[in-house]
Design a protein around this motif. Structure first.
Motif, PDB file in Angstrom:
ATOM      1  N   ARG A  46     -20.007  58.008 -20.995  1.00  0.00           N
ATOM      2  CA  ARG A  46     -18.618  58.253 -20.605  1.00  0.00           C
ATOM      3  C   ARG A  46     -18.561  58.949 -19.244  1.00  0.00           C
ATOM      4  NH1 ARG A  46     -15.877  62.789 -20.982  1.00  0.00           N
ATOM      5  NH2 ARG A  46     -17.237  63.687 -22.567  1.00  0.00           N
ATOM      6  N   ARG A  47     -19.401  59.954 -19.062  1.00  0.00           N
ATOM      7  CA  ARG A  47     -19.405  60.679 -17.780  1.00  0.00           C
ATOM      8  C   ARG A  47     -19.739  59.749 -16.616  1.00  0.00           C
ATOM      9  NH1 ARG A  47     -21.283  65.081 -21.066  1.00  0.00           N
ATOM     10  NH2 ARG A  47     -23.438  64.351 -20.931  1.00  0.00           N
ATOM     11  N   ARG A  48     -20.648  58.800 -16.865  1.00  0.00           N
ATOM     12  CA  ARG A  48     -21.088  57.909 -15.795  1.00  0.00           C
ATOM     13  C   ARG A  48     -19.983  56.966 -15.310  1.00  0.00           C
ATOM     14  NH1 ARG A  48     -27.256  56.102 -17.716  1.00  0.00           N
ATOM     15  NH2 ARG A  48     -28.175  58.204 -17.580  1.00  0.00           N
ATOM     16  N   VAL A  49     -19.030  56.676 -16.178  1.00  0.00           N
ATOM     17  CA  VAL A  49     -17.950  55.762 -15.762  1.00  0.00           C
ATOM     18  C   VAL A  49     -16.652  56.510 -15.447  1.00  0.00           C
ATOM     19  CG1 VAL A  49     -18.890  53.810 -17.036  1.00  0.00           C
ATOM     20  CG2 VAL A  49     -17.226  55.294 -18.149  1.00  0.00           C
ATOM     21  N   THR A  50     -16.735  57.847 -15.458  1.00  0.00           N
ATOM     22  CA  THR A  50     -15.545  58.652 -15.192  1.00  0.00           C
ATOM     23  C   THR A  50     -15.677  59.304 -13.821  1.00  0.00           C
ATOM     24  OG1 THR A  50     -15.376  59.103 -17.562  1.00  0.00           O
ATOM     25  CG2 THR A  50     -14.031  60.458 -16.113  1.00  0.00           C
ATOM     26  N   SER A  51     -15.192  58.635 -12.818  1.00  0.00           N
ATOM     27  CA  SER A  51     -15.245  59.172 -11.456  1.00  0.00           C
ATOM     28  C   SER A  51     -14.231  60.300 -11.293  1.00  0.00           C
ATOM     29  CB  SER A  51     -14.933  58.070 -10.436  1.00  0.00           C
ATOM     30  OG  SER A  51     -15.846  56.997 -10.565  1.00  0.00           O
ATOM     31  N   PRO A  52     -14.600  61.356 -10.561  1.00  0.00           N
ATOM     32  CA  PRO A  52     -13.649  62.463 -10.321  1.00  0.00           C
ATOM     33  C   PRO A  52     -12.358  61.961  -9.676  1.00  0.00           C
ATOM     34  CG  PRO A  52     -15.869  63.081  -9.638  1.00  0.00           C
ATOM     35  CD  PRO A  52     -15.915  61.610  -9.948  1.00  0.00           C
ATOM     36  N   ALA A  53     -11.248  62.380 -10.255  1.00  0.00           N
ATOM     37  CA  ALA A  53      -9.912  62.031  -9.751  1.00  0.00           C
ATOM     38  C   ALA A  53      -9.632  60.530  -9.782  1.00  0.00           C
ATOM     39  CB  ALA A  53      -9.722  62.561  -8.331  1.00  0.00           C
ATOM     40  N   GLY A  54     -10.398  59.791 -10.595  1.00  0.00           N
ATOM     41  CA  GLY A  54     -10.204  58.350 -10.678  1.00  0.00           C
ATOM     42  C   GLY A  54      -9.333  57.943 -11.856  1.00  0.00           C
ATOM     43  N   THR A  55      -9.230  56.645 -12.057  1.00  0.00           N
ATOM     44  CA  THR A  55      -8.362  56.111 -13.120  1.00  0.00           C
ATOM     45  C   THR A  55      -8.864  56.465 -14.512  1.00  0.00           C
ATOM     46  OG1 THR A  55      -9.579  54.008 -13.087  1.00  0.00           O
ATOM     47  CG2 THR A  55      -7.657  54.188 -11.653  1.00  0.00           C
ATOM     48  N   THR A  56     -10.182  56.375 -14.712  1.00  0.00           N
ATOM     49  CA  THR A  56     -10.745  56.686 -16.040  1.00  0.00           C
ATOM     50  C   THR A  56     -10.525  58.148 -16.375  1.00  0.00           C
ATOM     51  OG1 THR A  56     -12.435  55.001 -15.669  1.00  0.00           O
ATOM     52  CG2 THR A  56     -12.788  56.531 -17.492  1.00  0.00           C
ATOM     53  N   GLU A  57     -10.728  59.032 -15.405  1.00  0.00           N
ATOM     54  CA  GLU A  57     -10.505  60.456 -15.650  1.00  0.00           C
ATOM     55  C   GLU A  57      -9.056  60.714 -16.045  1.00  0.00           C
ATOM     56  OE1 GLU A  57     -12.118  64.216 -13.394  1.00  0.00           O
ATOM     57  OE2 GLU A  57     -10.206  63.603 -12.487  1.00  0.00           O
ATOM     58  N   ALA A  58      -8.120  60.022 -15.414  1.00  0.00           N
ATOM     59  CA  ALA A  58      -6.705  60.199 -15.754  1.00  0.00           C
ATOM     60  C   ALA A  58      -6.452  59.817 -17.213  1.00  0.00           C
ATOM     61  CB  ALA A  58      -5.839  59.360 -14.826  1.00  0.00           C
ATOM     62  N   ALA A  59      -7.062  58.724 -17.649  1.00  0.00           N
ATOM     63  CA  ALA A  59      -6.890  58.290 -19.038  1.00  0.00           C
ATOM     64  C   ALA A  59      -7.554  59.257 -20.009  1.00  0.00           C
ATOM     65  CB  ALA A  59      -7.462  56.888 -19.205  1.00  0.00           C
ATOM     66  N   ILE A  60      -8.780  59.682 -19.705  1.00  0.00           N
ATOM     67  CA  ILE A  60      -9.503  60.605 -20.588  1.00  0.00           C
ATOM     68  C   ILE A  60      -8.747  61.923 -20.727  1.00  0.00           C
ATOM     69  CG2 ILE A  60     -11.621  61.962 -20.866  1.00  0.00           C
ATOM     70  CD1 ILE A  60     -12.008  58.997 -21.457  1.00  0.00           C
ATOM     71  N   LYS A  61      -8.215  62.421 -19.631  1.00  0.00           N
ATOM     72  CA  LYS A  61      -7.443  63.674 -19.688  1.00  0.00           C
ATOM     73  C   LYS A  61      -6.201  63.509 -20.563  1.00  0.00           C
ATOM     74  CE  LYS A  61      -8.828  66.015 -15.421  1.00  0.00           C
ATOM     75  NZ  LYS A  61      -8.398  66.522 -14.097  1.00  0.00           N
TER      76      LYS A  61
END
Length: 272
Positions: free
Chosen positions: A226-241
């Protein structure tokens, strides 16, 4: 398992998947028998797997080394009590009925080697996950027989304590439905974002399949993936948050606790 004779009591979907798995591994059709009350089901299973399928439970267990109880939990007491006079105390009993404890089966069957297991529906595709527990009467050879039986349709893992069957039920027994629910929700959200339904379905299903295959084949855990596909301030991080702000982890824990609690309740109710 080459010299083992197996009898299935009940020839429904899960029994059929186990029979199919054994046959795919090269087990002789003559070593497998089954019983089922439905004439149509008997004909279907006999034709599909080349085995003998009969109506009478007492008949089908004659000469069997392993007896697989694949009937509905509500029918287990009646089935076991009817079988008891025909048992020698040496046959291995493998139960795939949810919520029926070894103690209850001992009460109904007499002293028998019993392996209780909780498979799940992906076993129908030989992608199942099963937890197994053996009582004190089960020999090392019989443990191996039970493991080979369940391994024919997926992963089979032993448990040291029977009460952990409730946890297995919560995680893998009921687990496929949780992923189906997520697939439903993602598909619906994709539609609301403007995707055609067919496109949303296909994208969601392929993503679920790909993610599962990555997790299974990876040398790191899911958290790292999960961390590997979650770029800082990216789309995936927005969804995970957004997931975490809604209490996602706590909700999953609450859901699994509810399933485990219900599993224990059913064991108490059905074991009377």
């Amino acid at each position: 398992m080459s010299d083992t004779r197996i009898a299935f009591i009940g020839a429904g979907n899960m029994a059929a998947s186990l029979i199919g798995g054994l046959r795919a591994q090269g087990m002789d059709a003559a070593s497998i028998r089954a019983s089922d009350p439905g004439a149509e089901q008997r004909t279907k299973i006999a034709a599909e797997h080349g085995i003998e399928v009969v109506a009478d439970n007492a008949e089908v267990i004659q000469g069997a080394d392993v007896i697989v109880l694949a009937v509905k939990p509500q029918a287990m007491k009646t089935v076991c009590q009817a079988l008891a006079p025909s048992l020698s105390g040496k046959q291995l009993i493998v139960s795939i009925a949810a919520g029926i404890t070894c103690a209850s089966m001992q009460n109904w069957l007499g002293t028998q080697p019993i392996v209780r297991c909780m498979p799940n529906t992906p076993a129908l595709l030989r992608q199942g996950a099963s937890g197994l527990y053996a009582n004190a009467q089960v020999s090392a050879a019989q443990r191996q027989q039970a493991e080979q039986l369940l391994s024919a349709v997926g992963v089979a893992l032993w448990l040291d304590e029977e009460q952990l069957i409730d946890a297995v039920t919560a995680v893998s027994g009921s687990g496929p439905a949780y992923f189906f629910l997520l697939i439903e929700a993602m598909t619906a959200a994709g539609e609301k974002l403007g995707l055609p339904r067919a496109t949303a379905v296909q994208l969601t299903l392929q993503t679920a399949l790909g993610a599962a295959r990555m997790a299974v084949s990876s040398d790191v855990d899911a958290a790292e993936l999960r961390r590997r596909v979650t770029s800082p301030a990216g789309t995936t991080e927005a969804a995970i948050k957004a997931f975490q702000a809604g209490g996602f982890e706590a909700l999953v824990e609450q859901a699994l606790n509810a399933a485990a609690h219900r599993s224990a309740e059913l064991a108490e109710q059905l074991g009377q």
